[in-house]
Design a protein around this motif. Structure first.
Motif, PDB file in Angstrom:
ATOM      1  N   SER A 189      -0.572   6.936  -4.925  1.00 39.73           N
ATOM      2  CA  SER A 189      -1.242   5.687  -4.583  1.00 39.73           C
ATOM      3  C   SER A 189      -1.198   5.428  -3.085  1.00 39.73           C
ATOM      4  O   SER A 189      -2.146   4.923  -2.504  1.00 39.73           O
ATOM      5  N   GLN A 190      -0.076   5.806  -2.436  1.00 37.14           N
ATOM      6  CA  GLN A 190       0.022   5.543  -1.007  1.00 37.14           C
ATOM      7  C   GLN A 190      -1.026   6.324  -0.220  1.00 37.14           C
ATOM      8  O   GLN A 190      -1.668   5.809   0.694  1.00 37.14           O
ATOM      9  N   THR A 191      -1.219   7.599  -0.614  1.00 38.73           N
ATOM     10  CA  THR A 191      -2.230   8.421   0.052  1.00 38.73           C
ATOM     11  C   THR A 191      -3.623   7.873  -0.184  1.00 38.73           C
ATOM     12  O   THR A 191      -4.466   7.840   0.715  1.00 38.73           O
ATOM     13  N   LEU A 192      -3.883   7.427  -1.405  1.00 36.55           N
ATOM     14  CA  LEU A 192      -5.194   6.868  -1.739  1.00 36.55           C
ATOM     15  C   LEU A 192      -5.475   5.611  -0.925  1.00 36.55           C
ATOM     16  O   LEU A 192      -6.571   5.436  -0.371  1.00 36.55           O
ATOM     17  N   PHE A 193      -4.494   4.729  -0.798  1.00 37.07           N
ATOM     18  CA  PHE A 193      -4.701   3.496  -0.052  1.00 37.07           C
ATOM     19  C   PHE A 193      -4.870   3.765   1.447  1.00 37.07           C
ATOM     20  O   PHE A 193      -5.584   3.043   2.140  1.00 37.07           O
ATOM     21  N   ASP A 194      -4.179   4.824   1.933  1.00 36.88           N
ATOM     22  CA  ASP A 194      -4.315   5.153   3.347  1.00 36.88           C
ATOM     23  C   ASP A 194      -5.732   5.597   3.681  1.00 36.88           C
ATOM     24  O   ASP A 194      -6.185   5.434   4.826  1.00 36.88           O
ATOM     25  N   LYS A 195      -6.412   6.177   2.714  1.00 37.11           N
ATOM     26  CA  LYS A 195      -7.780   6.646   2.949  1.00 37.11           C
ATOM     27  C   LYS A 195      -8.794   5.513   2.924  1.00 37.11           C
ATOM     28  O   LYS A 195      -9.928   5.686   3.371  1.00 37.11           O
ATOM     29  N   LEU A 196      -8.400   4.364   2.387  1.00 34.23           N
ATOM     30  CA  LEU A 196      -9.309   3.231   2.357  1.00 34.23           C
ATOM     31  C   LEU A 196      -9.394   2.596   3.742  1.00 34.23           C
ATOM     32  O   LEU A 196      -8.428   2.636   4.514  1.00 34.23           O
ATOM     33  N   PRO A 197     -10.528   2.007   4.096  1.00 34.09           N
ATOM     34  CA  PRO A 197     -10.647   1.348   5.416  1.00 34.09           C
ATOM     35  C   PRO A 197      -9.695   0.167   5.511  1.00 34.09           C
ATOM     36  O   PRO A 197      -9.406  -0.509   4.519  1.00 34.09           O
ATOM     37  N   GLN A 198      -9.227  -0.063   6.709  1.00 37.53           N
ATOM     38  CA  GLN A 198      -8.272  -1.149   6.923  1.00 37.53           C
ATOM     39  C   GLN A 198      -8.936  -2.512   6.744  1.00 37.53           C
ATOM     40  O   GLN A 198      -8.294  -3.464   6.313  1.00 37.53           O
ATOM     41  N   GLN A 199     -10.219  -2.596   7.050  1.00 33.78           N
ATOM     42  CA  GLN A 199     -10.933  -3.865   6.923  1.00 33.78           C
ATOM     43  C   GLN A 199     -12.387  -3.596   6.566  1.00 33.78           C
ATOM     44  O   GLN A 199     -12.976  -2.616   7.027  1.00 33.78           O
ATOM     45  N   LEU A 200     -12.959  -4.450   5.716  1.00 33.17           N
ATOM     46  CA  LEU A 200     -14.371  -4.362   5.330  1.00 33.17           C
ATOM     47  C   LEU A 200     -15.129  -5.505   5.974  1.00 33.17           C
ATOM     48  O   LEU A 200     -14.565  -6.563   6.245  1.00 33.17           O
TER      49      LEU A 200
END
Length: 493
Positions: A21-32
């Motif tokens: 989950s940590q790796t997956l969340f890191d790949k998400l943009p910090q802000q939309l």
């Protein structure tokens, strides 16, 4: 063997990354949203006003045009006074822009251009066409303001008057149909009779037709109601089963959630990614079409629920513009699509586009094309096609004004889109009357063909939206984007 081993290892590595989950969340943009949310460079030439001042443009000039309908001035005085109000209502949204409220600005511009078209019809076109002056009492004025959203007037008195007129119209049609059947029966009797008795029979039929018809309960009702105020009579409401507004709340929630999900998903992509391939562009067009359909439905349900909750009235689904309409996404042809599409601006476009075009053709073109049967048929076709194309032309100009007001977009693509759909409407009707009578296609195939036509022609509709990052407009109001950014800012995930 090495290729197979390498592929298997790559798949396992990808699965481990996804399960982490940590790796997956890191790949998400910090802000939309990832794409910029500003309105783009074209607006730098416009003067930015605070929202209160910007939105007052509509209430001052648009409200003044509608309030003037209640005044006892002469037609010439109203036309002179309306001219500067229409001019400023048209020109000011092209000069000024709002302070970071793009979605409200879009609504404001649509309201401004709608009132401009309606005012041109009421103050100038309709008096010239019918001789009717733009003078209203308060009930008719109230109905005029709400007509785009509700099919019937707002007050009980006006509702009863409308229902009474519909009842009288139905009785009149039934009487005319009955008289026509009697005439046809009389003609059939005269054809079957011998030549010696023909004159006597015809004279008896003529005398029976010339005699006053026997009075029926319908005739008695029509005589009773003629010339009397509608408020003295009670008629059954058009919808015999009105419902509480809470019954429609699940639909409102569906449209609100659907719009928010589509906008939230689109916010992960940039305009360049949308244009990177044809499937991506097609998906973007589909998403924009869904947002437009859902947003208009959401706005109508919001108005209906607010009105019913404030007034305490029950909701009649025959009364509101969009509640009873079939979902346009299930249309089986372009003609069916526009028949099921929203009617918020229908009255404006018909009055300023269709009716004047029809009357100009009837007055100047049809008399010149009445020499032979072929020219008469041509005149009839022109009277059928051109008024409808006038409606699509008004719709195109309406959208061109909105795009230019928002982004100073180059005019043209929107008008081309709507004129293409006007042609598609007539072609689909012609195919339905000819090929459709011989070949019956499944409904799902017709729906797919309609979507194919809509998405293909939507290229012209999307040109100004893609060029000026139009998909960023609804992101300011997206609840899921705000929640996502809030959670990411507080490092919740």
């Amino acid at each position: 063997m090495e290729v197979l081993t390498h592929s298997t290892a790559h798949v396992l590595s990808t699965l481990r990354d996804l399960t982490n989950s940590q790796t997956l969340f890191d790949k998400l943009p910090q802000q939309l949203p990832v794409a910029p949310v500003d309105m783009g460079p074209p607006n730098v030439n416009m003067i930015v006003l605070p929202n209160a001042y910007y939105f007052s443009i509509f209430f001052v000039f648009g409200g003044g045009l509608y309030l003037m309908l209640l005044t006892p001035f002469t037609l010439r005085q109203k036309q002179v006074a309306a001219a500067p109000l229409i001019f400023f209502l048209f020109i000011l949204p092209l000069i000024f822009t709002s302070d970071n409220a793009p979605l409200l600005q879009l609504t404001h511009v649509a309201a401004c251009v709608s009132v401009i078209m309606r005012s041109l019809d009421l103050y100038y076109i309709r008096p010239l066409r019918t001789g009717k002056e733009p003078t209203m009492d308060f009930d008719d004025w109230w109905s005029e303001c709400w007509m785009p959203f509700r099919k019937v007037p707002m007050t009980k008195r006006q509702l009863q008057r409308r229902e009474l007129e519909m009842t009288q119209e139905r009785i009149r049609r039934e009487n005319e149909k009955e008289q026509q059947l009697q005439r046809q029966k009389g003609k059939e009797v005269t054809k079957k009779d011998d030549g010696s008795d023909k004159k006597d029979e015809q004279s008896s039929i003529k005398s029976s037709n010339s005699a006053p018809p026997k009075s029926s309960p319908a005739d008695a009702d029509e005589k009773l109601t003629r010339g009397k105020p509608a408020r003295l009579f009670y008629t059954q409401p058009m919808d015999p089963n009105p419902k509480h507004w809470s019954v429609y709340l699940p639909r409102w929630i569906f449209y609100a959630v659907a719009v928010d999900l589509i906008v939230f998903t689109a916010s992960f992509f940039t305009p360049e990614q949308f244009q990177s391939s044809y499937p991506a562009t097609l998906a973007y067009r589909f998403a924009v079409a869904a947002i437009v359909i859902f947003d208009i439905s959401l706005a109508n349900y919001t108005l209906m629920i607010l009105w019913a909750s404030v007034t305490g009235d029950l909701v009649r689904d025959t009364e509101w513009t969009l509640v009873r309409h079939r979902f346009p996404g299930f249309a089986t042809s372009p003609a069916d699509f526009w028949k099921q599409w929203h009617h918020l601006f229908k009255q404006v476009w018909v009055d300023i586009g269709a009716k004047p075009t029809f009357e100009l053709l009837r007055k100047y073109v049809t008399p010149r094309l009445s020499k032979n049967a072929r020219q008469r048929q041509l005149a009839k076709n022109l009277e059928t096609v051109l008024p409808v194309m006038g409606v699509f032309l008004m719709s195109g100009l309406f959208h061109e004004y909105m795009m230019y007001s928002l982004w100073h977009a180059t005019p043209g693509p929107m008008t081309i889109f709507f004129l293409m759909h006007g042609v598609g409407t007539f072609v689909s009707k012609a195919l339905e009357r000819t090929v459709g009578q011989k070949v019956k296609l499944p409904t799902i195939v017709l729906i797919a063909l309609t979507w194919a036509f809509n998405l293909t022609t939507s290229y012209w509709f999307m040109i100004p939206i893609l060029e000026h990052k139009g998909h960023s407009v609804p992101m300011h109001q997206c609840v899921l984007i705000r929640v996502y950014n809030l959670l990411r800012a507080h490092h919740i995930f």
